[in-house]
Design a protein around this motif. Structure first.
Motif, PDB file in Angstrom:
ATOM      1  N   GLY A 128       0.866  -1.163   0.000  1.00 29.98           N
ATOM      2  CA  GLY A 128       0.000   0.000   0.000  1.00 29.98           C
ATOM      3  C   GLY A 128       0.906   1.216   0.000  1.00 29.98           C
ATOM      4  O   GLY A 128       2.085   1.130   0.376  1.00 29.98           O
ATOM      5  N   THR A 129       0.418   2.345  -0.388  1.00 34.02           N
ATOM      6  CA  THR A 129       1.257   3.538  -0.508  1.00 34.02           C
ATOM      7  C   THR A 129       2.081   3.808   0.743  1.00 34.02           C
ATOM      8  O   THR A 129       3.263   4.143   0.642  1.00 34.02           O
ATOM      9  N   PHE A 130       1.502   3.655   1.920  1.00 34.84           N
ATOM     10  CA  PHE A 130       2.216   3.970   3.156  1.00 34.84           C
ATOM     11  C   PHE A 130       2.664   2.717   3.917  1.00 34.84           C
ATOM     12  O   PHE A 130       3.023   2.795   5.091  1.00 34.84           O
ATOM     13  N   LEU A 131       2.675   1.578   3.232  1.00 31.69           N
ATOM     14  CA  LEU A 131       3.246   0.335   3.777  1.00 31.69           C
ATOM     15  C   LEU A 131       4.105  -0.300   2.685  1.00 31.69           C
ATOM     16  O   LEU A 131       3.859  -1.394   2.209  1.00 31.69           O
ATOM     17  N   PRO A 132       5.148   0.462   2.255  1.00 33.12           N
ATOM     18  CA  PRO A 132       5.982  -0.034   1.173  1.00 33.12           C
ATOM     19  C   PRO A 132       6.795  -1.253   1.610  1.00 33.12           C
ATOM     20  O   PRO A 132       7.265  -1.327   2.737  1.00 33.12           O
ATOM     21  N   MET A 133       6.939  -2.199   0.698  1.00 34.94           N
ATOM     22  CA  MET A 133       7.682  -3.419   0.990  1.00 34.94           C
ATOM     23  C   MET A 133       9.046  -3.431   0.299  1.00 34.94           C
ATOM     24  O   MET A 133       9.810  -4.358   0.468  1.00 34.94           O
ATOM     25  N   SER A 134       9.365  -2.376  -0.452  1.00 31.45           N
ATOM     26  CA  SER A 134      10.660  -2.332  -1.127  1.00 31.45           C
ATOM     27  C   SER A 134      11.238  -0.930  -1.058  1.00 31.45           C
ATOM     28  O   SER A 134      10.525   0.052  -0.885  1.00 31.45           O
ATOM     29  N   GLY A 135      12.555  -0.865  -1.211  1.00 34.61           N
ATOM     30  CA  GLY A 135      13.245   0.419  -1.206  1.00 34.61           C
ATOM     31  C   GLY A 135      12.836   1.315  -2.346  1.00 34.61           C
ATOM     32  O   GLY A 135      12.807   2.537  -2.216  1.00 34.61           O
ATOM     33  N   GLU A 136      12.502   0.712  -3.499  1.00 29.47           N
ATOM     34  CA  GLU A 136      12.079   1.492  -4.655  1.00 29.47           C
ATOM     35  C   GLU A 136      10.806   2.276  -4.338  1.00 29.47           C
ATOM     36  O   GLU A 136      10.671   3.447  -4.666  1.00 29.47           O
ATOM     37  N   ILE A 137       9.859   1.627  -3.684  1.00 29.83           N
ATOM     38  CA  ILE A 137       8.613   2.291  -3.312  1.00 29.83           C
ATOM     39  C   ILE A 137       8.875   3.320  -2.225  1.00 29.83           C
ATOM     40  O   ILE A 137       8.325   4.416  -2.240  1.00 29.83           O
ATOM     41  N   THR A 138       9.753   2.998  -1.286  1.00 34.23           N
ATOM     42  CA  THR A 138      10.093   3.919  -0.206  1.00 34.23           C
ATOM     43  C   THR A 138      10.654   5.226  -0.748  1.00 34.23           C
ATOM     44  O   THR A 138      10.387   6.292  -0.209  1.00 34.23           O
ATOM     45  N   ALA A 139      11.414   5.156  -1.828  1.00 31.45           N
ATOM     46  CA  ALA A 139      12.018   6.354  -2.417  1.00 31.45           C
ATOM     47  C   ALA A 139      10.963   7.326  -2.931  1.00 31.45           C
ATOM     48  O   ALA A 139      11.239   8.512  -3.093  1.00 31.45           O
ATOM     49  N   ASP A 140       9.747   6.847  -3.176  1.00 27.51           N
ATOM     50  CA  ASP A 140       8.678   7.700  -3.677  1.00 27.51           C
ATOM     51  C   ASP A 140       8.011   8.535  -2.580  1.00 27.51           C
ATOM     52  O   ASP A 140       7.176   9.376  -2.873  1.00 27.51           O
ATOM     53  N   LEU A 141       8.360   8.283  -1.319  1.00 26.30           N
ATOM     54  CA  LEU A 141       7.750   9.009  -0.213  1.00 26.30           C
ATOM     55  C   LEU A 141       8.587  10.237   0.128  1.00 26.30           C
ATOM     56  O   LEU A 141       9.801  10.157   0.259  1.00 26.30           O
ATOM     57  N   GLU A 142       7.922  11.366   0.270  1.00 24.31           N
ATOM     58  CA  GLU A 142       8.593  12.621   0.615  1.00 24.31           C
ATOM     59  C   GLU A 142       8.106  13.084   1.986  1.00 24.31           C
ATOM     60  O   GLU A 142       6.897  13.159   2.218  1.00 24.31           O
ATOM     61  N   LEU A 143       9.052  13.384   2.870  1.00 22.70           N
ATOM     62  CA  LEU A 143       8.701  13.802   4.231  1.00 22.70           C
ATOM     63  C   LEU A 143       9.002  15.278   4.434  1.00 22.70           C
ATOM     64  O   LEU A 143      10.068  15.760   4.037  1.00 22.70           O
ATOM     65  N   THR A 144       8.066  15.989   5.061  1.00 23.12           N
ATOM     66  CA  THR A 144       8.260  17.389   5.433  1.00 23.12           C
ATOM     67  C   THR A 144       8.013  17.501   6.926  1.00 23.12           C
ATOM     68  O   THR A 144       6.931  17.128   7.412  1.00 23.12           O
ATOM     69  N   TRP A 145       9.014  17.996   7.669  1.00 26.31           N
ATOM     70  CA  TRP A 145       8.884  18.166   9.109  1.00 26.31           C
ATOM     71  C   TRP A 145       8.168  19.481   9.399  1.00 26.31           C
ATOM     72  O   TRP A 145       8.514  20.531   8.842  1.00 26.31           O
ATOM     73  N   ILE A 146       7.154  19.431  10.254  1.00 31.51           N
ATOM     74  CA  ILE A 146       6.408  20.620  10.669  1.00 31.51           C
ATOM     75  C   ILE A 146       6.666  20.826  12.156  1.00 31.51           C
ATOM     76  O   ILE A 146       6.322  19.974  12.981  1.00 31.51           O
ATOM     77  N   GLU A 147       7.284  21.920  12.483  1.00 31.04           N
ATOM     78  CA  GLU A 147       7.646  22.226  13.869  1.00 31.04           C
ATOM     79  C   GLU A 147       6.486  22.960  14.549  1.00 31.04           C
ATOM     80  O   GLU A 147       6.565  24.143  14.849  1.00 31.04           O
ATOM     81  N   GLU A 148       5.387  22.253  14.719  1.00 30.79           N
ATOM     82  CA  GLU A 148       4.195  22.774  15.391  1.00 30.79           C
ATOM     83  C   GLU A 148       3.580  21.636  16.196  1.00 30.79           C
ATOM     84  O   GLU A 148       3.630  20.479  15.772  1.00 30.79           O
ATOM     85  N   PRO A 149       2.975  21.955  17.318  1.00 32.84           N
ATOM     86  CA  PRO A 149       2.356  20.891  18.122  1.00 32.84           C
ATOM     87  C   PRO A 149       1.178  20.233  17.401  1.00 32.84           C
ATOM     88  O   PRO A 149       0.494  20.861  16.602  1.00 32.84           O
TER      89      PRO A 149
END
Length: 170
Positions: A128-149
């Motif tokens: 599933g999009t947020f349960l990747p089973m391979s590194g190739e799929i993981t590379a498609d995820l982009e993370l943005t840190w939000i410094e807010e509670p």
């Protein structure tokens, strides 16, 4: 939804959070569509399981620090500030009723046909999009840190998703 009383129903909280972005496929129209999710870094807090038990209201909630990172899904309540931030990233992530889940939660929707994209398919099914089973799929995820509670009521909670560990190492 701004009328949700998050404080009384929240079970996770943190001083900051990740917005995870990816592209997925709509089950209804097969179009590619942007998707987002919420994740928390280690040291976020979770409401103690004992605190969920019925007890006198005069006893305060018991919050515990979590050593793991976490991916949230079936999110039922979010503060207004987090809702506004999420809207900056996607207009297709909104509160809706799911007949399949038999309840309402914050969910991704297809940008082409408007269909609700079930959290079970995105977060619980292998590859599933947020349960990747391979590194190739993981590379498609982009993370943005939000410094807010953030304080949220999440029905689903996945400890230490591999893509968060991989992003921490880079």
């Amino acid at each position: 939804m701004s009328d949700l009383n998050v404080g009384s129903s929240s079970n996770v909280r943190s001083g900051g959070y990740f917005i995870v972005r990816s592209i997925g496929e709509c089950r209804r129209c097969q179009a590619s569509t942007p998707l987002i999710a919420l994740a928390l870094a280690p040291e976020h807090e979770t409401l103690s399981m004992d605190a969920d038990d019925e007890r006198e209201e005069s006893i305060p909630d018991i919050w515990e620090s979590a050593a793991c990172s976490a991916l949230l899904f079936y999110v039922e309540a979010l503060p207004d500030s987090v809702q506004r931030r999420l809207a900056e990233f996607s207009q297709a992530y909104r509160y809706a009723y799911s007949a399949e889940a038999q309840g309402s939660y914050w969910a991704n929707h297809c940008m082409s046909c408007g269909a609700l994209l079930e959290d079970h398919d995105l977060f619980c099914e292998p590859d599933g999009t947020f349960l990747p089973m391979s590194g190739e799929i993981t590379a498609d995820l982009e993370l943005t840190w939000i410094e807010e509670p953030i304080e949220a009521a999440a029905g689903g909670y996945s400890c230490d998703p591999a893509f968060l560990a991989a992003s921490a190492e880079t």
